[in-house]
Design an enzyme around this catalytic site. Structure first.
Site, PDB file in Angstrom:
ATOM      1  N   HIS A  95     -33.975  33.428 -10.443  1.00 44.20           N
ATOM      2  CA  HIS A  95     -33.030  33.250 -11.649  1.00 44.20           C
ATOM      3  C   HIS A  95     -33.007  34.523 -12.309  1.00 44.20           C
ATOM      4  O   HIS A  95     -31.533  34.596 -12.840  1.00 44.20           O
ATOM      5  CB  HIS A  95     -33.083  32.128 -12.090  1.00 44.20           C
ATOM      6  CG  HIS A  95     -33.278  30.534 -11.468  1.00 44.20           C
ATOM      7  ND1 HIS A  95     -32.173  30.085 -10.331  1.00 44.20           N
ATOM      8  CD2 HIS A  95     -34.807  29.960 -11.212  1.00 44.20           C
ATOM      9  CE1 HIS A  95     -32.287  29.131  -9.657  1.00 44.20           C
ATOM     10  NE2 HIS A  95     -33.971  28.976 -10.079  1.00 44.20           N
ATOM     11  N   HIS A 117     -37.496  37.874 -20.354  1.00 46.35           N
ATOM     12  CA  HIS A 117     -36.772  37.483 -19.129  1.00 46.35           C
ATOM     13  C   HIS A 117     -35.310  38.294 -19.534  1.00 46.35           C
ATOM     14  O   HIS A 117     -34.991  37.915 -21.468  1.00 46.35           O
ATOM     15  CB  HIS A 117     -36.657  36.387 -18.670  1.00 46.35           C
ATOM     16  CG  HIS A 117     -35.935  34.996 -19.351  1.00 46.35           C
ATOM     17  ND1 HIS A 117     -37.047  34.573 -20.406  1.00 46.35           N
ATOM     18  CD2 HIS A 117     -34.727  34.644 -19.698  1.00 46.35           C
ATOM     19  CE1 HIS A 117     -36.517  33.803 -20.226  1.00 46.35           C
ATOM     20  NE2 HIS A 117     -35.066  34.076 -19.938  1.00 46.35           N
ATOM     21  N   HIS A 119     -30.564  37.890 -19.099  1.00 47.47           N
ATOM     22  CA  HIS A 119     -29.372  37.597 -18.344  1.00 47.47           C
ATOM     23  C   HIS A 119     -28.808  38.484 -18.518  1.00 47.47           C
ATOM     24  O   HIS A 119     -28.721  38.793 -19.307  1.00 47.47           O
ATOM     25  CB  HIS A 119     -28.962  36.005 -19.301  1.00 47.47           C
ATOM     26  CG  HIS A 119     -30.088  35.203 -19.574  1.00 47.47           C
ATOM     27  ND1 HIS A 119     -30.042  34.014 -18.963  1.00 47.47           N
ATOM     28  CD2 HIS A 119     -31.445  34.718 -20.203  1.00 47.47           C
ATOM     29  CE1 HIS A 119     -31.285  32.913 -18.650  1.00 47.47           C
ATOM     30  NE2 HIS A 119     -31.445  33.784 -19.661  1.00 47.47           N
ATOM     31  N   GLU A 130     -26.324  35.148 -23.010  1.00 40.35           N
ATOM     32  CA  GLU A 130     -25.243  33.628 -23.491  1.00 40.35           C
ATOM     33  C   GLU A 130     -25.364  33.119 -24.667  1.00 40.35           C
ATOM     34  O   GLU A 130     -24.073  32.780 -24.410  1.00 40.35           O
ATOM     35  CB  GLU A 130     -27.293  32.679 -22.684  1.00 40.35           C
ATOM     36  CG  GLU A 130     -27.796  32.684 -21.246  1.00 40.35           C
ATOM     37  CD  GLU A 130     -29.033  32.005 -20.882  1.00 40.35           C
ATOM     38  OE1 GLU A 130     -29.255  31.756 -22.011  1.00 40.35           O
ATOM     39  OE2 GLU A 130     -28.221  31.620 -20.009  1.00 40.35           O
ATOM     40  N   HIS A 143     -34.565  37.697 -23.719  1.00 37.91           N
ATOM     41  CA  HIS A 143     -34.722  35.959 -24.471  1.00 37.91           C
ATOM     42  C   HIS A 143     -37.205  36.232 -24.356  1.00 37.91           C
ATOM     43  O   HIS A 143     -36.784  36.668 -23.468  1.00 37.91           O
ATOM     44  CB  HIS A 143     -34.629  35.108 -23.697  1.00 37.91           C
ATOM     45  CG  HIS A 143     -33.322  34.461 -23.857  1.00 37.91           C
ATOM     46  ND1 HIS A 143     -33.278  33.447 -22.858  1.00 37.91           N
ATOM     47  CD2 HIS A 143     -32.646  34.413 -24.862  1.00 37.91           C
ATOM     48  CE1 HIS A 143     -31.678  33.237 -23.089  1.00 37.91           C
ATOM     49  NE2 HIS A 143     -31.285  34.411 -24.039  1.00 37.91           N
ATOM     50  N   THR A 225     -32.145  27.467 -21.580  1.00 37.11           N
ATOM     51  CA  THR A 225     -30.831  27.269 -20.821  1.00 37.11           C
ATOM     52  C   THR A 225     -30.866  27.275 -19.547  1.00 37.11           C
ATOM     53  O   THR A 225     -29.949  27.645 -18.877  1.00 37.11           O
ATOM     54  CB  THR A 225     -29.961  28.941 -20.550  1.00 37.11           C
ATOM     55  OG1 THR A 225     -31.100  30.085 -20.790  1.00 37.11           O
ATOM     56  CG2 THR A 225     -30.157  28.631 -22.793  1.00 37.11           C
ATOM     57  N   THR A 226     -31.754  26.703 -19.017  1.00 38.53           N
ATOM     58  CA  THR A 226     -32.001  26.520 -17.581  1.00 38.53           C
ATOM     59  C   THR A 226     -32.619  25.644 -17.125  1.00 38.53           C
ATOM     60  O   THR A 226     -33.545  24.726 -18.359  1.00 38.53           O
ATOM     61  CB  THR A 226     -32.919  27.867 -16.791  1.00 38.53           C
ATOM     62  OG1 THR A 226     -34.083  27.733 -17.408  1.00 38.53           O
ATOM     63  CG2 THR A 226     -32.642  29.301 -16.932  1.00 38.53           C
TER      64      THR A 226
END
Ligand SMILES: *[C@@H]1O[C@H](CO)[C@@H](O)[C@H](O)[C@H]1NC(C)=O
Ligand SMILES: *[C@@H]1O[C@H](CO)[C@@H](O)[C@H](O)[C@H]1NC(C)=O
Ligand SMILES: *[C@@H]1O[C@H](CO)[C@@H](O)[C@H](O)[C@H]1NC(C)=O
Ligand SMILES: [Zn+2]
Length: 358
Positions: A95, A117, A119, A130, A143, A225-226
Site C-alpha cells: 500500500h 511512509h 502517499h 492526502e 507521514h 487514513t488506511t
C-alpha cells in the site's frame, strides 16, 4: 532430492529471501483492501466499520475556517537527527513504502516514533497528497507516525485509543533541486519494488525530511487514513511544504508495485491516497496567523484606498469645473468660451450654471 525438487526448493528459497514473509503482514488488518475497485475506498466502511466514522482523515483544510490557537507550541522532534546504531528497515507493504523508526526518536517524550511512509499519485498527475489545502492537492505527502508511549506499551495497543497516535503530515511539492535528505530513502526504492520486500538502510538524519518551520502547522483530531481507519490520531499538518525535484517525484510514482514478486500482472503502486473526509463537527486549529489572511487584508486595504483616492479625485475635478465656471461667469471675459469649449456637455453645464445665477 531429484533435480526438479532441487529447482523447486531453490525457487522457494529465492522467493523467501527476495520476497520476505510479507503476505501475513500485508493482510494483518483483516480483509484485503485497495484504493480503487471492488475493495476500494468507497467500500472500506463495509469491510472496516471505523472507516465510516465521523472523525476520519484526511480532510481538506479550508484556511478561511481554521481557528487560531497561539498556545500551540512548535513541534519538537527529539533524537530525529541523532544517527542510530540500528539500521532502518524499508519495506514495500503493498500500500506504501514504509520505513521503521527507532524508539530513540520521539515528540517531546510523550510520543515515540514508529514508522514513516509516503502517499503519492501517478505520473503526470498533480494529485497525490492526502490532506488538501483549500482543495489544492500536493504531489505527495510524508507521514511520520508516533504512539502515546506515556499511556500505552506499544503501537498495536495505542492505535485504537482516542489519544493513541500522533502523526506529522508533510506536504511535498515539486521544486528545481534534488532534495538530498529524501535520497536516503529514494535511492533504495529499487530494492523494494515488489510488495513484501524489505531492505536495511543505514540510519540518517530523519529531521532533514521535515520542513524548516516546525512552528507553523494545522492541528486536528482524525484517523488512520488506511483501514482499519481507527480514530486515534492527533494530526499535525505543517503549513510549509518540502520540495523534491520532478525526477524524485517521478521515481516515487514509477518504481514500486503493489503486487508481489512472481504475481501477474504486475500492478503499479500508484494513487495510494484517500479522498478527503467530511470535517463534521471538528475544528482545525492553526498555530500562527495565516499569511493568506494578511494578503487578503492588504488586498482589501488597497481596494479601499484606491476607491477613496478615485472618489476624491472625482470630487476635486467636479469642484474645479464648477468653481471655474462660476468665476468665468462673474468676470464675463470672452476668453471663457475658448477655455470651456472643450466639449458640448461642459458647455451645457456652464450654460445651465449661468442660467441659474441670479
Ligand atoms: C503490545 O503490548 C501488549 C500488552 O503489553 C502485548 O500483549 C503485545 O504482545 C504487544 N505487541 C507487540 C507487537 O509488541
Ligand atoms: C482496541 O482493540 C482491542 C483489540 O482489538 C480491543 O480489545 C479494545 O476494546 C479496543 N479498544 C478501543 C478503545 O476500541
Ligand atoms: C482533540 O480531542 C481532545 C479530546 O477530546 C480535545 O481535548 C482536543 O481539544 C481536541 N483537539 C482538537 C484540535 O480539536
Ligand atoms: Zn499515511
Amino acid at each position: 532430492m531429484s533435480p526438479d525438487s532441487g529447482v523447486a526448493f531453490l525457487r522457494s528459497l529465492f522467493l523467501l529471501l527476495v520476497c520476505g514473509g510479507g503476505v501475513d503482514e500485508i493482510q494483518a488488518d483483516g480483509p484485503h483492501w485497495s484504493y480503487t475497485g471492488s475493495h476500494g475506498q468507497s467500500h472500506w466502511p463495509e469491510l472496516f466499520p471505523h472507516c465510516g466514522g465521523l472523525s476520519q482523515s484526511p480532510v481538506n483544510i479550508d484556511t478561511d475556517c481554521v481557528k487560531l490557537d497561539p498556545s500551540l507550541r512548535p513541534v519538537e522532534p527529539q533524537g530525529y537527527s541523532t544517527l542510530s546504531s540500528d539500521d532502518f528497515t524499508l519495506e514495500n507493504n503493498g500500500h506504501s513504502v514504509q520505513m521503521s523508526l527507532p524508539s530513540s526518536m520521539s515528540l517531546s517524550q510523550r510520543f515515540t516514533a514508529v514508522q514513516l511512509h509516503l502517499h503519492w499519485g501517478s505520473r503526470g498527475n498533480g494529485a497525490g497528497s492526502e490532506h488538501l489545502i483549500n482543495w489544492q492537492a500536493s504531489p505527495a505527502e510524508l507521514h511520520v507516525v508516533h504512539f502515546n508511549s506515556e499511556k500505552y506499551p506499544n503501537v498495536s495497543v495505542a492505535r485504537n485509543q482516542s489519544d493513541g497516535l500522533a502523526v506529522l503530515g508533510i506536504l511535498i511539492e515539486v521544486g528545481d533541486e534534488i532534495n538530498p535528505a529524501y535520497e536516503n530513502i529514494f535511492s533504495h526504492l529499487g530494492y523494494v519494488k515488489y510488495a513484501g520486500q524489505k531492505v536495511l538502510l543505514p540510519s540518517f538524519d530523519v529531521g532533514a525530511l521535515l520542513p524548516e518551520r516546525l512552528d507553523q502547522f494545522f492541528r486536528y483530531n482524525g484517523s488512520l487514513t488506511t483501514p482499519p481507519c481507527f480514530q486515534s490520531v492527533q494530526w499535525t499538518v505543517f503549513h510549509q511544504k518540502v520540495s523534491l525535484s520532478r525526477s524524485q517525484i517521478e521515481k516515487l510514482q514509477t518504481t514500486l508495485l503493489s503486487s508481489e514478486f512472481g504475481v501477474l500482472p504486475p500492478t503499479p503502486l500508484v494513487d495510494n491516497f484517500r479522498a478527503p473526509q467530511p470535517l463534521n463537527q471538528r475544528v482545525v486549529l492553526v498555530s500562527f496567523p495565516l499569511d493568506v489572511r494578511v494578503v487578503y487584508s492588504i488586498g482589501e486595504t488597497i481596494a479601499v484606498i484606491a476607491g477613496i483616492l478615485f472618489g476624491a479625485l472625482g470630487i476635486i475635478i467636479t469642484a474645479h469645473f464648477i468653481i471655474k465656471s462660476i468665476r468665468s461667469k462673474k468676470h464675463e471675459e470672452p476668453k471663457q468660451e475658448v477655455v470651456y469649449k472643450t466639449s458640448n456637455l461642459e458647455e451645457e453645464v456652464v450654460q445651465q450654471l449661468e442660467q441659474q445665477q441670479p
